[in-house]
Design a protein around this motif. Structure first.
Motif, PDB file in Angstrom:
ATOM      1  N   MET A 149      24.109   9.471  -7.045  1.00 50.28           N
ATOM      2  CA  MET A 149      23.182   8.391  -6.019  1.00 50.28           C
ATOM      3  C   MET A 149      22.280   9.077  -5.263  1.00 50.28           C
ATOM      4  N   ARG A 150      20.944   8.834  -5.287  1.00 48.91           N
ATOM      5  CA  ARG A 150      19.911   9.294  -4.527  1.00 48.91           C
ATOM      6  C   ARG A 150      20.098   8.896  -3.160  1.00 48.91           C
ATOM      7  N   ILE A 151      19.896   9.349  -2.223  1.00 49.48           N
ATOM      8  CA  ILE A 151      19.687   8.989  -0.712  1.00 49.48           C
ATOM      9  C   ILE A 151      18.405   9.366  -0.078  1.00 49.48           C
ATOM     10  N   VAL A 152      17.368   8.376  -0.292  1.00 49.40           N
ATOM     11  CA  VAL A 152      16.037   8.869   0.188  1.00 49.40           C
ATOM     12  C   VAL A 152      15.793   8.366   1.690  1.00 49.40           C
ATOM     13  N   ALA A 153      15.168   9.367   2.393  1.00 50.38           N
ATOM     14  CA  ALA A 153      14.967   9.133   3.647  1.00 50.38           C
ATOM     15  C   ALA A 153      13.336   8.868   3.826  1.00 50.38           C
ATOM     16  N   CYS A 154      13.217   7.457   4.126  1.00 46.58           N
ATOM     17  CA  CYS A 154      11.811   6.992   4.157  1.00 46.58           C
ATOM     18  C   CYS A 154      11.349   7.179   5.908  1.00 46.58           C
ATOM     19  N   LEU A 155      10.518   8.174   6.100  1.00 50.03           N
ATOM     20  CA  LEU A 155      10.388   8.742   7.428  1.00 50.03           C
ATOM     21  C   LEU A 155       9.507   7.982   8.417  1.00 50.03           C
ATOM     22  N   ASN A 156       8.374   7.333   7.743  1.00 45.92           N
ATOM     23  CA  ASN A 156       7.444   6.759   8.911  1.00 45.92           C
ATOM     24  C   ASN A 156       7.099   5.404   8.313  1.00 45.92           C
ATOM     25  N   GLY A 157       6.720   5.258   7.101  1.00 39.70           N
ATOM     26  CA  GLY A 157       6.245   4.107   6.461  1.00 39.70           C
ATOM     27  C   GLY A 157       4.678   3.416   7.180  1.00 39.70           C
ATOM     28  N   ASP A 158       4.495   2.314   7.194  1.00 41.68           N
ATOM     29  CA  ASP A 158       3.461   1.536   7.782  1.00 41.68           C
ATOM     30  C   ASP A 158       3.567   1.265   9.196  1.00 41.68           C
ATOM     31  N   ARG A 159       4.690   1.714   9.909  1.00 43.24           N
ATOM     32  CA  ARG A 159       4.827   1.625  11.238  1.00 43.24           C
ATOM     33  C   ARG A 159       3.685   2.081  12.159  1.00 43.24           C
ATOM     34  N   PRO A 204      10.114   5.564  19.511  1.00 44.61           N
ATOM     35  CA  PRO A 204       9.559   6.806  20.183  1.00 44.61           C
ATOM     36  C   PRO A 204       9.807   7.868  19.183  1.00 44.61           C
ATOM     37  N   ALA A 205      10.677   7.799  18.173  1.00 47.61           N
ATOM     38  CA  ALA A 205      10.849   9.073  17.507  1.00 47.61           C
ATOM     39  C   ALA A 205      10.058   8.899  16.186  1.00 47.61           C
ATOM     40  N   LEU A 206       9.029   8.183  15.906  1.00 50.64           N
ATOM     41  CA  LEU A 206       8.382   8.084  14.626  1.00 50.64           C
ATOM     42  C   LEU A 206       7.538   9.099  14.506  1.00 50.64           C
ATOM     43  N   PRO A 207       7.837   9.727  13.197  1.00 49.39           N
ATOM     44  CA  PRO A 207       6.838  11.218  13.088  1.00 49.39           C
ATOM     45  C   PRO A 207       5.649  10.493  12.470  1.00 49.39           C
ATOM     46  N   PRO A 248       1.368   9.445   4.406  1.00 49.70           N
ATOM     47  CA  PRO A 248       0.415  10.475   5.191  1.00 49.70           C
ATOM     48  C   PRO A 248      -0.166   9.784   6.226  1.00 49.70           C
ATOM     49  N   ARG A 249      -0.744  10.411   7.326  1.00 49.69           N
ATOM     50  CA  ARG A 249      -1.602   9.872   8.607  1.00 49.69           C
ATOM     51  C   ARG A 249      -2.581  10.619   8.661  1.00 49.69           C
ATOM     52  N   ASP A 250      -3.848  10.218   9.162  1.00 48.83           N
ATOM     53  CA  ASP A 250      -5.105  10.975   9.830  1.00 48.83           C
ATOM     54  C   ASP A 250      -4.662  11.400  11.234  1.00 48.83           C
ATOM     55  N   GLY A 251      -5.774  12.055  11.764  1.00 49.00           N
ATOM     56  CA  GLY A 251      -5.761  12.627  13.059  1.00 49.00           C
ATOM     57  C   GLY A 251      -5.503  11.309  14.101  1.00 49.00           C
ATOM     58  N   ARG A 252      -5.738  10.294  13.542  1.00 51.56           N
ATOM     59  CA  ARG A 252      -5.578   9.032  14.668  1.00 51.56           C
ATOM     60  C   ARG A 252      -4.290   8.485  14.386  1.00 51.56           C
ATOM     61  N   GLY A 253      -3.578   8.865  13.466  1.00 57.40           N
ATOM     62  CA  GLY A 253      -2.311   8.097  13.279  1.00 57.40           C
ATOM     63  C   GLY A 253      -2.261   7.086  12.183  1.00 57.40           C
ATOM     64  N   ARG A 254      -3.500   6.791  11.671  1.00 53.50           N
ATOM     65  CA  ARG A 254      -3.705   5.838  10.565  1.00 53.50           C
ATOM     66  C   ARG A 254      -3.161   6.360   9.031  1.00 53.50           C
ATOM     67  N   GLU A 255      -2.593   5.616   8.418  1.00 52.28           N
ATOM     68  CA  GLU A 255      -2.228   5.812   6.916  1.00 52.28           C
ATOM     69  C   GLU A 255      -3.768   6.361   6.309  1.00 52.28           C
ATOM     70  N   SER A 256      -3.302   7.220   5.236  1.00 50.41           N
ATOM     71  CA  SER A 256      -4.431   7.732   4.513  1.00 50.41           C
ATOM     72  C   SER A 256      -3.913   8.309   3.149  1.00 50.41           C
ATOM     73  N   LEU A 257      -4.952   8.145   2.018  1.00 53.98           N
ATOM     74  CA  LEU A 257      -4.596   8.648   0.864  1.00 53.98           C
ATOM     75  C   LEU A 257      -5.495   9.855   0.572  1.00 53.98           C
ATOM     76  N   SER A 271      -1.585  -0.462   2.049  1.00 52.42           N
ATOM     77  CA  SER A 271      -1.718  -0.475   3.353  1.00 52.42           C
ATOM     78  C   SER A 271      -2.369   0.903   4.169  1.00 52.42           C
ATOM     79  N   ALA A 272      -2.248   1.578   2.978  1.00 55.17           N
ATOM     80  CA  ALA A 272      -3.023   2.958   3.293  1.00 55.17           C
ATOM     81  C   ALA A 272      -4.357   3.127   3.100  1.00 55.17           C
ATOM     82  N   GLU A 273      -4.802   2.332   2.080  1.00 50.67           N
ATOM     83  CA  GLU A 273      -6.272   2.018   1.473  1.00 50.67           C
ATOM     84  C   GLU A 273      -6.409   0.627   0.919  1.00 50.67           C
TER      85      GLU A 273
END
Length: 241
Positions: A1-11, A17-20, A45-54, A82-84
């Motif tokens: 069984m895989r356990i995938v950690a989804c670290l930040n998403g579109d938050r 406070p701990a959102l990477p 992935p995020r750009d320098g302003r914290g926005r999602e980007s591909l 949501s990223a593009e």
């Protein structure tokens, strides 16, 4: 069984406070969640302003940082609108990726998803089909894109557990009728995150957990960080084995 950690998403930055957000933050979290039991990580992935980007440069920089920090751990990247939001620009951006992730998620209900999946498959990137609805499952099967998928992510969007489980049942029926043997993952979001994780464990499906999907522990308290969430998910998987 895989356990995938989804670290930040579109938050949004600051939503927890701990959102990477930055590559360094994501790499640090990746190492921590692997230590807590994750077998793979999924990132937006995020750009320098914290926005999602591909953007290919941002994707390459993030993947290089992750592979350095957690060598050998599979890394999944989003291709969500949501990223593009422009479907054709998204297709162009994904086609420009130089450094490639181990896998990428593609939401089947989004415009242009079939084309993105085929481009990824052509680059030998494992395609994880995001299926939110029964209709999306039908599209996945009818298009034959399921034949190039490494997994199906069953992701009911309903916030009531009973409604989400009905969607799960409908999606599973479509996949079963197609005699699909592609591995399945089940996860919810927010109110359904923990109930659907427990359901996934009971069904022996792959699981996913992290701040993308849930900001709270099972008892309703704010989670400290991704490591706390993944550690609890891993403990629940171990308890059922």
């Amino acid at each position: 069984m895989r356990i995938v950690a989804c670290l930040n998403g579109d938050r949004r930055p600051g939503e927890h406070p701990a959102l990477p957000i930055s590559p360094d933050q994501l790499a640090a979290d990746a190492a921590a969640v692997v230590g807590a039991g994750a077998t793979a990580v999924h990132v937006h992935p995020r750009d320098g302003r914290g926005r999602e980007s591909l953007d290919h440069q941002l994707v390459t920089a993030l993947l290089d940082r992750l592979h350095d920090r957690v060598p050998g751990v599979p890394v999944s990247v989003t291709t969500s609108l949501s990223a593009e939001p422009d479907a054709w620009r998204r297709l162009d951006l994904v086609g420009r990726w130089g450094t490639l992730p181990d896998s990428a998620t593609v939401n089947m209900h989004e415009p242009g998803s079939l084309e993105v999946a085929r481009v990824l498959a052509g680059h030998r990137v494992a395609v994880e089909a995001g299926v939110w609805t029964v209709e999306a499952a039908r599209v996945l099967v009818a298009s034959h894109v399921i034949e190039v998928c490494s997994s199906v992510l069953i992701e009911p969007v309903e916030q009531g557990t009973d409604e989400a489980l009905r969607t799960l049942s409908g999606i599973a029926s479509v996949l079963d009728r197609a005699r699909s043997t592609v591995p399945r993952m089940l996860h919810g979001r927010d109110a359904t995150a923990w109930p659907l994780l427990d359901k996934a464990v009971a069904l022996d499906l792959d699981v996913r957990m992290g701040l993308e999907d849930c900001l709270l522990t099972p008892d309703g308290a704010e989670a400290t960080d991704n490591t706390a969430l993944v550690g609890e998910a891993a403990a629940r998987v171990r308890a059922e084995r």
